[in-house]
Design a protein around this motif. Structure first.
Motif, PDB file in Angstrom:
ATOM      1  N   GLN A   1       0.815  -1.213   0.000  1.00  0.00           N
ATOM      2  CA  GLN A   1       0.000   0.000   0.000  1.00  0.00           C
ATOM      3  C   GLN A   1       0.850   1.266   0.000  1.00  0.00           C
ATOM      4  OE1 GLN A   1       0.690  -1.813   2.509  1.00  0.00           O
ATOM      5  NE2 GLN A   1       0.948  -0.632   4.385  1.00  0.00           N
ATOM      6  N   HIS A   2       2.146   1.136   0.309  1.00  0.00           N
ATOM      7  CA  HIS A   2       2.991   2.320   0.386  1.00  0.00           C
ATOM      8  C   HIS A   2       3.072   3.050  -0.943  1.00  0.00           C
ATOM      9  CE1 HIS A   2       5.177   0.360   4.047  1.00  0.00           C
ATOM     10  NE2 HIS A   2       4.001   0.900   4.363  1.00  0.00           N
ATOM     11  N   ALA A   3       3.097   2.313  -2.039  1.00  0.00           N
ATOM     12  CA  ALA A   3       3.172   2.954  -3.352  1.00  0.00           C
ATOM     13  C   ALA A   3       1.922   3.796  -3.605  1.00  0.00           C
ATOM     14  CB  ALA A   3       3.329   1.896  -4.443  1.00  0.00           C
ATOM     15  N   ALA A   4       0.760   3.282  -3.203  1.00  0.00           N
ATOM     16  CA  ALA A   4      -0.469   4.034  -3.390  1.00  0.00           C
ATOM     17  C   ALA A   4      -0.482   5.289  -2.514  1.00  0.00           C
ATOM     18  CB  ALA A   4      -1.675   3.158  -3.074  1.00  0.00           C
ATOM     19  N   VAL A   5       0.003   5.169  -1.288  1.00  0.00           N
ATOM     20  CA  VAL A   5       0.071   6.333  -0.390  1.00  0.00           C
ATOM     21  C   VAL A   5       1.026   7.374  -0.956  1.00  0.00           C
ATOM     22  CG1 VAL A   5       0.703   7.111   1.916  1.00  0.00           C
ATOM     23  CG2 VAL A   5      -0.554   4.963   1.624  1.00  0.00           C
ATOM     24  N   ASP A   6       2.182   6.915  -1.487  1.00  0.00           N
ATOM     25  CA  ASP A   6       3.132   7.846  -2.105  1.00  0.00           C
ATOM     26  C   ASP A   6       2.481   8.595  -3.261  1.00  0.00           C
ATOM     27  OD1 ASP A   6       5.111   7.119  -0.356  1.00  0.00           O
ATOM     28  OD2 ASP A   6       6.009   5.640  -1.698  1.00  0.00           O
TER      29      ASP A   6
END
Length: 432
Positions: free
Chosen positions: A202-207
């Motif tokens: 999910q970190h890529a989406a948050v970024d």
């Protein structure tokens, strides 16, 4: 004397009716179509089996072709043996109606089972002729690959025309209902989501979200200021509004920049914790599971599911028909190239050829060993109901075209059954 009188008319040549010429033409056409479908299944099976390790989706094609060949071969032999010698070979207890009308019911099934459908005979013949090498030498010639591609395209168009649209739509709808609608979505989504959250996907989406927020704020400072000013008391002086707008704007920019640069930022941890709770609730919280099921029922009601099945089949059929008709389509070019490549591999790769020959021998022997009773029983029961040998030609002319549909239906239904069984087995395995 009475017996002689009663049988004499049967030995006479039967007169043809005015419609027999048209029936003969129709019978010839149906025989060619049935034979083309059998060749189609055999070629697809050989190609898909040889390449399924490289292209896993060909396992589904192989399963369909395997079932189609079984149905086609069984029905071909049953129909042909009724009227003539298969392949011109004078095999005992063939050409049944003409030669052995008095022994059809009892002796034919026994002979076919013990002599023709013998495992040792089938295996010995297959191992001696080198099927893979012969097929490879033929396919490696460009003219043959081109010719076979055209034949496959014609047979494919015929098969598409034979398939009932309603039946295929019902099949797609039933498969979608069984594997898409009936299972609960919540637990499956929760398990997948939990793995994604645990691995940090999910970190890529948050970024991306933070990057877009930063970009929007920097490109639209006035719009942000208006949002803040509208919430201030109207009696405040204008310069106060401006100060508040600037202060809020800088604070928000700083907050977003801080979240973008710090992987351990509180907002990121809060998002991770929230997603983890949602994934847990999807798996174990009845209320959440029920909410997902309610949403699923609204999205995939009966009418929408039926519409989805209809649209899917119509799109597939239209695309396949167009690709099969056009000689230079990507589909036909791909088939031609694949056939040529497979032919070259079969002629140069001795190990591959040996595996295919061994597989063909093992598969055919297994089928013969386990189903020869059933095959012989079908032939025996069918012939016992038919008239004497003198009317064999007339019977074939009258009903032979319909009997060719048995071969065609056996091929199509066998292919669909093989594909359905294989797909269902993989789907069940995937769930567990």
């Amino acid at each position: 004397m009475a017996q002689t009188t009663s049988t004499a008319p049967l030995t006479a040549r039967l007169a043809e009716s005015p419609n027999d010429a048209a029936r003969r033409i129709a019978l010839t056409r149906m025989k060619r179509l049935a034979a083309a479908l059998l060749v189609l299944m055999a070629v697809i099976f050989t190609v898909s089996f040889a390449l399924q390790d490289r292209y896993p989706w060909l396992e589904y094609v192989r399963a369909a072709a395997e079932g189609g060949m079984v149905g086609a071969i069984a029905d071909w032999f049953a129909v042909t043996a009724l009227f003539r010698y298969p392949l011109g070979l004078r095999i005992p207890h063939t050409n049944i109606i003409a030669n052995r009308k008095d022994e059809i019911g009892a002796s034919l099934g026994e002979f076919v089972e013990t002599n023709f459908l013998s495992e040792s005979v089938i295996r010995g013949k297959l191992e001696s002729i080198g099927v893979a090498r012969r097929v490879g030498a033929w396919l490696s010639m460009p003219a043959n690959a081109e010719k076979l591609t055209g034949e496959l395209a014609v047979a494919g168009q015929g098969m598409l025309n034979l398939l009932g649209d309603d039946a295929i739509k019902n099949l797609i709808e039933s498969v979608a209902r069984e594997h898409l609608v009936q299972p609960e979505w919540g637990p499956s989504l929760g398990r997948v989501g939990e793995r994604l959250v645990t691995s940090g996907q999910q970190h890529a989406a948050v970024d991306l979200l933070l990057d877009r927020a930063d970009g929007w704020l920097r490109a639209h400072p006035e719009a942000f200021g208006r949002v803040v000013s509208q919430r201030l008391p109207s009696w405040l002086p204008g310069f106060v509004d401006k100060l508040v707008d600037d202060k809020a704007y800088r604070e928000v920019l700083a907050f977003v920049a801080s979240a973008r640069g710090d992987r351990q930022h509180p907002v990121r941890r809060a998002i991770d914790e929230y997603l983890g709770e949602v994934m847990h609730d999807l798996q174990y919280e009845p209320a959440m599971i029920q909410r997902v099921e309610t949403l699923k029922a609204e999205v995939l009601d009966n009418a929408k599911l039926r519409e989805f099945a209809a649209d899917t089949w119509e799109a597939i059929k239209a695309s396949l028909t167009e690709a099969l008709v056009e000689p230079r389509s990507a589909l036909r070019v791909g088939i031609r190239s694949t056939l040529h490549d497979v032919g070259e591999r079969l002629t140069t790769d001795a190990a591959l050829g040996s595996r295919i020959n061994r597989w063909l021998a093992d598969t055919t022997s297994y089928i013969v060993a386990n189903y020869r009773h059933e095959i012989a029983g079908v032939i025996t029961e069918t012939v016992e109901r038919w008239p004497a040998a003198e009317t064999a030609a007339k019977i074939e002319l009258q009903v032979g075209r319909d009997l060719q549909f048995i071969r065609i239906n056996g091929t199509v239904v066998g292919a669909l059954a093989g594909l359905a069984i294989f797909t269902l087995a993989h789907a069940v395995a995937a769930l567990f």
